[in-house]
Design a protein around this motif. Sequence first.
Motif, short mmCIF file in Angstrom:
data_model
loop_
_atom_site.label_atom_id
_atom_site.label_comp_id
_atom_site.label_asym_id
_atom_site.label_seq_id
_atom_site.Cartn_x
_atom_site.Cartn_y
_atom_site.Cartn_z
N PRO A 135 47.72 52.23 36.45
CA PRO A 135 47.16 50.99 36.96
C PRO A 135 46.56 50.16 35.82
CG PRO A 135 45.75 52.83 37.54
CD PRO A 135 46.93 53.40 36.84
N CYS A 136 46.73 48.84 35.90
CA CYS A 136 46.17 47.92 34.91
C CYS A 136 45.24 46.95 35.64
CB CYS A 136 47.28 47.17 34.20
SG CYS A 136 48.31 48.25 33.20
N ILE A 137 44.05 46.79 35.08
CA ILE A 137 42.97 46.09 35.79
C ILE A 137 42.66 44.76 35.11
CG2 ILE A 137 40.48 46.25 36.31
CD1 ILE A 137 42.59 49.39 36.18
N TYR A 138 42.47 43.72 35.95
CA TYR A 138 42.05 42.41 35.45
C TYR A 138 40.63 42.03 35.89
CZ TYR A 138 46.36 40.89 33.19
OH TYR A 138 47.41 40.75 32.33
N ARG A 139 40.04 42.80 36.82
CA ARG A 139 38.67 42.50 37.23
C ARG A 139 37.74 42.55 36.00
NH1 ARG A 139 34.56 46.06 39.00
NH2 ARG A 139 32.90 44.93 40.05
N TYR A 141 36.08 51.72 33.05
CA TYR A 141 35.83 51.00 34.31
C TYR A 141 35.42 49.61 33.86
CZ TYR A 141 32.86 49.34 38.14
OH TYR A 141 32.28 48.56 39.10
N SER A 142 35.98 48.57 34.45
CA SER A 142 35.91 47.23 33.85
C SER A 142 34.49 46.76 33.51
CB SER A 142 36.60 46.21 34.75
OG SER A 142 35.90 46.04 35.97
N ALA A 143 33.52 47.01 34.41
CA ALA A 143 32.15 46.53 34.15
C ALA A 143 31.50 47.28 32.99
CB ALA A 143 31.30 46.66 35.42
N TRP A 144 31.84 48.57 32.85
CA TRP A 144 31.28 49.35 31.74
C TRP A 144 32.04 49.05 30.45
CZ3 TRP A 144 28.98 54.79 33.14
CH2 TRP A 144 28.15 54.67 34.26
N ASP A 145 33.34 48.80 30.54
CA ASP A 145 34.12 48.38 29.36
C ASP A 145 33.47 47.13 28.75
OD1 ASP A 145 35.92 50.35 30.06
OD2 ASP A 145 37.54 49.00 30.61
N LYS A 146 33.18 46.17 29.62
CA LYS A 146 32.63 44.87 29.20
C LYS A 146 31.27 45.06 28.50
CE LYS A 146 31.96 40.34 31.36
NZ LYS A 146 32.00 39.67 32.67
N GLN A 147 30.51 46.02 28.99
CA GLN A 147 29.17 46.27 28.47
C GLN A 147 29.19 47.03 27.14
OE1 GLN A 147 26.89 48.34 31.40
NE2 GLN A 147 25.03 48.47 30.16
N PHE A 148 30.00 48.10 27.08
CA PHE A 148 29.98 48.97 25.90
C PHE A 148 31.01 48.58 24.84
CE2 PHE A 148 28.00 51.68 29.16
CZ PHE A 148 26.84 52.04 28.48
N TYR A 149 32.11 47.99 25.27
CA TYR A 149 33.18 47.62 24.33
C TYR A 149 33.68 46.21 24.64
CZ TYR A 149 33.65 52.55 22.80
OH TYR A 149 33.44 53.81 22.28
N PRO A 150 32.89 45.17 24.32
CA PRO A 150 33.35 43.80 24.61
C PRO A 150 34.72 43.48 23.99
CG PRO A 150 31.07 43.81 23.79
CD PRO A 150 31.57 45.21 23.70
N ASP A 151 35.02 44.12 22.84
CA ASP A 151 36.32 43.89 22.18
C ASP A 151 37.49 44.37 23.05
OD1 ASP A 151 35.05 42.82 20.07
OD2 ASP A 151 35.46 44.44 18.64
N LEU A 152 37.23 45.38 23.88
CA LEU A 152 38.27 45.92 24.75
C LEU A 152 38.71 44.87 25.77
CD1 LEU A 152 39.78 48.58 25.27
CD2 LEU A 152 37.91 49.30 26.72
N ILE A 153 37.78 44.06 26.22
CA ILE A 153 38.09 42.98 27.17
C ILE A 153 38.97 41.93 26.49
CG2 ILE A 153 37.09 41.18 28.64
CD1 ILE A 153 36.42 44.01 29.65
#
Length: 472
Positions: free
Chosen positions: A30-34, A406-418
């Motif tokens: 699965p690929c997430i855009y949220r 998980y998208s909200a934690w990705d955004k928090q810990f690894y902004p570059d990942l977004i």
Amino acid sequence: MATKCGKCGPGYPTPLEAMKGPREEIIYLPCIYRNTGTEAPDYLATVDVDPKSPQYCQVIHRLPMPNLNDELHHSGWNTCSSCFGDSTKSRTKLVLPCVISSRIYVVDVGSEPRAPKLHKVIESKDIHAKCGLGYVHTSHCLASGEVMVSSLGDPKGNGKGGFVLLDGETFEVKGTWERPGGAAPLGYDFWYQPRHNVMISTEWAAPNVFRDGFNPADVEAGLYGSHLHVWDWQRHEIVQTLPLKDGLIPLEARFLHDPDATQGFVGCALSSNIQRFYKNEGGTWSVEKVIQVPPKKVKGWVLPEMPGLTTDILLSLDDRFLYLSNWLHGDLRQYDVSDPQRPRLTGQIFLGGSIVKGGPVQVLEDQELKSQPEPLVVKGKRVAGGPQMIQLSLDGKRLYVTTSLYSAWDKQFYPDLIKEGSVMLQIDVDTVKGGLKLNPDFLVDFGKEPLGPALAHELRYPGGDCTSDIWI
């Protein structure tokens, strides 16, 4: 005996027979855009992993879901090796629970494995009305032919660790697996072992707690999971709740694959350790810590100590090796668990993470490393994030890794990942002496997706794998 049937059901008769199965050629994930800024539905990607194919390492198909902001996460099958003795069953549908929207998508992968299509949408209101549950997570097929999906909460986002039961043919919601009023206070993952009449379930947190990001104050307030629940498999009720000493956020639970085994492991993410659960002579269950990843003292991070954040674990089909990912530290580890009480570290590799050289974080004290690891560059792409979901080939020789949690934690810990999107990597495994080595020629870059960088998550092979199939 199932092994003697002329036409057998799905999967393999035993875990050791599964190790002789065919090499994986495609992977579904699965690929997430949220939370990424791209207003598009999450989708199921099909990736070609056959080195002989001209499309090797490419996304060959994308199946978008019909809604926005579902947060696809994990997946399971309509049927698996638990139904090996039933020749009327075949593994043709992938079940995709949505951890935020509470929908469950059923995808037809049988008609055209390289081009899946949507078969059915189970709407959240159906799950809310018939089960009083929401925020669905792990899906396992049962020997009864039904499909069981764990929940993290009630429809309002409060904690509630129950289980949705689906008809394995029609995918109608039948109700809850547990008895009325018998849900656990929190939920996440589960694994069952019918020969010992037992199921173990784990705890993340209430959806209202984790949904929008991680707040350390919620840990202090005791809002994150710290228990395992032991269920009577036949009576569908909790018979024991095991407090985990130094075990915060127990996520993935893995019984040994041998259906006679009376033990398994759980990865405790925040405390960054592995705990072994086991059956006592009297029939009760206990738990003990067997692996600890020490935290690192750091500067330039949100807290003065950085945990490994052990987010995924799996066992090879012969129950010899345990693999784990430390999403924050950035390393993937292999342990020999031939003696499950005394795991022995046999392989370790760094694949990105938060402590790479030249990044914002300076490591002040490290019990394991002499210097900070180098950033990872594969085929010219600097890898953002850290190793997270892992999947092992049936023969145990290749490990596939994705980097989004998980998208909200990705955004928090690894902004570059977004900004950059996640990647899928492949590690070669030494199954004789132990050891892990990056395949430098393998990269699937989800930063280059047509609609923008995407966050790829859990990995599945069409014929079943180490984390989808349960033997009975």
